[in-house]
Design a protein around this motif. Structure first.
Motif, PDB file in Angstrom:
ATOM      1  N   ASP A 153       0.840  -1.198   0.000  1.00  0.00           N
ATOM      2  CA  ASP A 153       0.000   0.000   0.000  1.00  0.00           C
ATOM      3  C   ASP A 153       0.875   1.247   0.000  1.00  0.00           C
ATOM      4  N   GLU A 154       0.281   2.346  -0.436  1.00  0.00           N
ATOM      5  CA  GLU A 154       1.003   3.622  -0.466  1.00  0.00           C
ATOM      6  C   GLU A 154       0.870   4.282   0.907  1.00  0.00           C
ATOM      7  N   LEU A 155       2.008   4.479   1.585  1.00  0.00           N
ATOM      8  CA  LEU A 155       2.014   5.022   2.937  1.00  0.00           C
ATOM      9  C   LEU A 155       2.854   6.290   2.990  1.00  0.00           C
ATOM     10  N   SER A 156       2.315   7.325   3.635  1.00  0.00           N
ATOM     11  CA  SER A 156       3.076   8.568   3.740  1.00  0.00           C
ATOM     12  C   SER A 156       2.700   9.307   5.022  1.00  0.00           C
ATOM     13  N   PHE A 157       3.665  10.098   5.535  1.00  0.00           N
ATOM     14  CA  PHE A 157       3.455  10.995   6.678  1.00  0.00           C
ATOM     15  C   PHE A 157       3.771  12.405   6.206  1.00  0.00           C
ATOM     16  N   LYS A 158       2.876  13.352   6.539  1.00  0.00           N
ATOM     17  CA  LYS A 158       3.054  14.738   6.085  1.00  0.00           C
ATOM     18  C   LYS A 158       2.899  15.680   7.265  1.00  0.00           C
ATOM     19  N   ASP A 159       3.518  16.851   7.136  1.00  0.00           N
ATOM     20  CA  ASP A 159       3.321  17.881   8.152  1.00  0.00           C
ATOM     21  C   ASP A 159       2.075  18.703   7.813  1.00  0.00           C
ATOM     22  N   ALA A 160       1.810  19.707   8.628  1.00  0.00           N
ATOM     23  CA  ALA A 160       0.593  20.497   8.447  1.00  0.00           C
ATOM     24  C   ALA A 160       0.567  21.239   7.122  1.00  0.00           C
ATOM     25  N   GLU A 161       1.710  21.456   6.512  1.00  0.00           N
ATOM     26  CA  GLU A 161       1.788  22.149   5.223  1.00  0.00           C
ATOM     27  C   GLU A 161       1.730  21.177   4.049  1.00  0.00           C
ATOM     28  N   GLY A 162       1.560  19.882   4.354  1.00  0.00           N
ATOM     29  CA  GLY A 162       1.446  18.910   3.279  1.00  0.00           C
ATOM     30  C   GLY A 162       2.776  18.405   2.768  1.00  0.00           C
ATOM     31  N   ARG A 163       3.890  18.707   3.460  1.00  0.00           N
ATOM     32  CA  ARG A 163       5.200  18.233   3.012  1.00  0.00           C
ATOM     33  C   ARG A 163       5.454  16.830   3.555  1.00  0.00           C
ATOM     34  N   PHE A 164       6.084  16.023   2.729  1.00  0.00           N
ATOM     35  CA  PHE A 164       6.375  14.642   3.135  1.00  0.00           C
ATOM     36  C   PHE A 164       7.430  14.609   4.236  1.00  0.00           C
ATOM     37  N   LEU A 165       7.098  13.944   5.349  1.00  0.00           N
ATOM     38  CA  LEU A 165       8.074  13.654   6.394  1.00  0.00           C
ATOM     39  C   LEU A 165       8.679  12.274   6.179  1.00  0.00           C
TER      40      LEU A 165
END
Length: 625
Positions: A153-165
């Motif tokens: 699956d596609e997994l991602s974590f982002k900050d409040a501005e939508g940038r990938f962490l």
């Protein structure tokens, strides 16, 4: 109940003590042995050997001043073998060396000699707990790294501005990029404007309202539609985790299952419709046959019209047989079939089905042998192939049906034994298939047609027919050059079983008997009674099973019963059993519009609707001896 890291650490962790003075080692062992499994040595080189051999301490406590190798140097070398927390024992004069070691980040703490026992024990215990926590954190990191690296699956974590962490490779691939290139960038940078706007709205809604799971439609890498189940969960602090799972195959399977349910319902409905239609045809054909006999010879025009109507009804009967063949679930009825005659007999059916934009050519072998096959199923298979060919020629074209006797060598045709076969081929001048599509044509429900225009069951059904018949199938197709399907059917070794052509007129009965006619359809009952009366028999009618039993109880002159199978309140089979109790030895003829119904017992024959008077006469004569 889960254990905390501190609880796990309290379970006798190993501590390695290194000091060149045996007395100090004894004192340290006495202090620490209740809380640790103690391993002690007076030589740093031996300690390094123990570590190299696999000793895994949580804490290493070493004296600083030792001959040959100082404590900080020993601990630095120990790092090559162990991740243990490193502690130093030192005198006040050696504090400069300790400060240097601490500044280089190699040593976690120190204790001065002479030590204060409670303070040293607390320092060692804290070091052990730090080691356990670090191990637990490394395990969690490894699990997360493994999850990120291997999760499909596609997994991602982002900050409040939508940038990938953080993100995994599957997510990066979906954006046509790499993990390194995505970190610190917004996902919207990789998307078209409309998709980026939709993403921004979705993520704002999640951060404001909480977790959401949505089904999203995307364009696939090859232009097809992909369906993604996207779950977005706020983690606090403005961090958003997104998991996207490709559910395209699941949705397609759901659609296929729904289609399979429709096909099953259609088969059931076809059987029921065909049964009712057979009742209508019995009434129509029987009435026309009875009426034609009552028309005088001078009414030639009227007789011609009646015969035309009868011919149309006969074509309806043939169509009904095909519906019943489609709906039945019994084993194939293999028999010797003259394939040329079968193909020629499909002319009207193909003309009505394929339409005027398709020309059908026949290149039939001069004298092909018979093939062992179920003729009804072969007709259905050829009809499916011709419909597929028509759909592959949206602008019109030519379908060629051909037959030939062939001898197949070993491995010439996949999964087909060497021997003699009749080859039946269907060729078209259509769009053809790519190798990728050709490789999947036998998969059930696989279709390249639009929704509602194909089930994906046609070719699998054809393949199943030839395999059950002991034959084989090959397909040749080239894009823009058409498709050829070859059916290899086992050569027959018996006489062709031809459909009976009954004489138009039935002979009168040699002996008149009283016949009980039982049918819930009044028109069919009237026709059957009319047939029997014209043959010279006396008839009495009943509309259902209970009425028939009353007739049998009160009329001992009844010598034969003709009964319909499908009736409300009591089936023909049930009536036959109860009639045999009342009248043992009573001859019974069962009539039915269902294809799968066979004789219920050795002495109860079955006559299928629609039937001609001659067929009824033959069965009645046989029953009366």
């Amino acid at each position: 109940m889960e254990r905390t890291a501190a609880q796990a650490a309290s379970e006798q962790a190993v501590i390695l003590l290194v000091d060149d003075e045996a007395e100090i080692l004894t004192a340290l062992t006495d202090l620490l042995e209740d809380s640790f499994e103690v391993v002690a040595t007076t030589r740093p080189e031996e300690a390094l050997s123990l570590l190299a051999a696999g000793l895994c301490p949580a804490v290493i406590l070493s004296d600083q001043r030792m001959p040959g190798l100082t404590g900080d140097a020993f601990l630095e070398r120990a790092r090559a073998y162990s991740d243990a927390e490193a502690l130093l024992l030192t005198g006040y004069a050696e504090l400069d060396a300790v400060v240097g070691a601490l500044n280089r980040g190699r040593i976690a703490g120190y204790a001065a000699k002479p030590w204060e026992p409670a303070g040293l024990l607390a320092m060692v215990t804290a070091a052990r707990d730090r080691h356990a926590l670090r191990r637990a954190l490394e395990t969690e990191r490894a699990l997360l790294r493994g999850l990120l690296d291997n999760l499909p699956d596609e997994l991602s974590f982002k900050d409040a501005e939508g940038r990938f962490l953080r993100l995994n490779a599957a997510k990066a691939r979906s954006l046509g990029s790499t993990i390194t290139d995505c970190i610190g960038r917004r996902e919207s940078e990789f998307l078209p404007p409309r998709a980026a706007a939709r993403l921004a709205r979705a993520e704002r809604g999640v951060l404001a309202e909480g977790a959401v799971s949505d089904l999203e439609e995307r364009e696939g890498p090859e232009g097809g539609t992909r369906w993604m189940q996207v779950s977005r969960v706020p983690l606090g602090g403005g961090v958003l985790v997104t998991i996207a799972r490709d559910v395209t195959e699941a949705r397609q399977m759901e659609a296929r299952l729904r289609q399979a349910d429709k096909m099953q319902a259609l088969g059931t409905m076809a059987g029921g419709v065909a049964h009712d239609f057979n009742n209508l045809l019995t009434a129509i054909l029987g009435s026309l046959q009875l009426a034609e006999r009552r028309v005088g010879g001078e009414e030639a025009g009227l007789r011609r019209l009646m015969r035309n109507a009868a011919m149309a009804a006969e074509r309806g009967s043939a169509l009904t047989r095909r519906l019943l063949a489609f709906s039945r679930q019994n084993e194939l009825a293999l028999r010797a079939v003259a394939v040329n005659q079968l193909i020629l007999g499909m002319g009207d059916l193909l003309a009505r089905t394929l339409g005027g934009m398709v020309m059908v050519r026949r290149e039939l072998g001069a004298n092909p042998g018979t093939a062992m096959v179920d003729p009804g199923q072969l007709e259905l298979a050829l009809l499916n192939l011709c419909i597929n060919a028509r759909d592959a020629m949206p602008g019109g074209g030519t379908i060629t049906l051909s037959t030939a006797d062939v001898t197949v060598d070993e491995q010439a045709v996949p999964d087909l034994a060497a021997g003699s076969y009749v080859r039946v081929s269907v060729a078209d001048t259509g769009t053809g298939m790519t190798p990728e599509v050709l490789a999947r044509v036998f998969e059930p429900f696989f279709t390249t047609k639009e929704v509602g225009k194909g089930t994906g069951l046609g070719l699998p059904m054809v393949y199943g027919l030839v395999r059950q018949s002991g034959g084989g199938l090959t397909i040749e197709s080239v894009p823009d050059q058409g498709t050829q399907v070859h059916l290899y059917l086992p050569a027959g070794h018996g006489e062709v079983v031809r459909d009976r052509v009954e004489p138009h007129d039935a002979p009168l009965a040699r002996e008149s008997v009283r016949v009980l006619v039982v049918d819930d359809d009044a028109t069919v009952r009237e026709v059957t009674a009319g047939f029997l009366s014209d043959l010279g028999h006396d008839t009495v009618e009943a509309e259902d099973g209970p009425a028939a039993l009353r007739v049998l109880e009160g009329d001992p002159s009844v010598q034969l019963m003709v009964v319909d199978f499908a009736m409300p309140r009591m089936t023909g089979a049930e009536l036959s059993e109860r009639a045999r109790v009342l009248r043992p030895g009573l001859p019974i003829l069962l009539v039915t519009g269902y294809a799968e119904l066979t004789a219920l017992a050795a002495d109860i024959p079955v006559l299928h609707k629609p039937y001609r008077q001659a067929e009824l006469a033959e069965h009645v004569a046989a029953l009366l001896g």
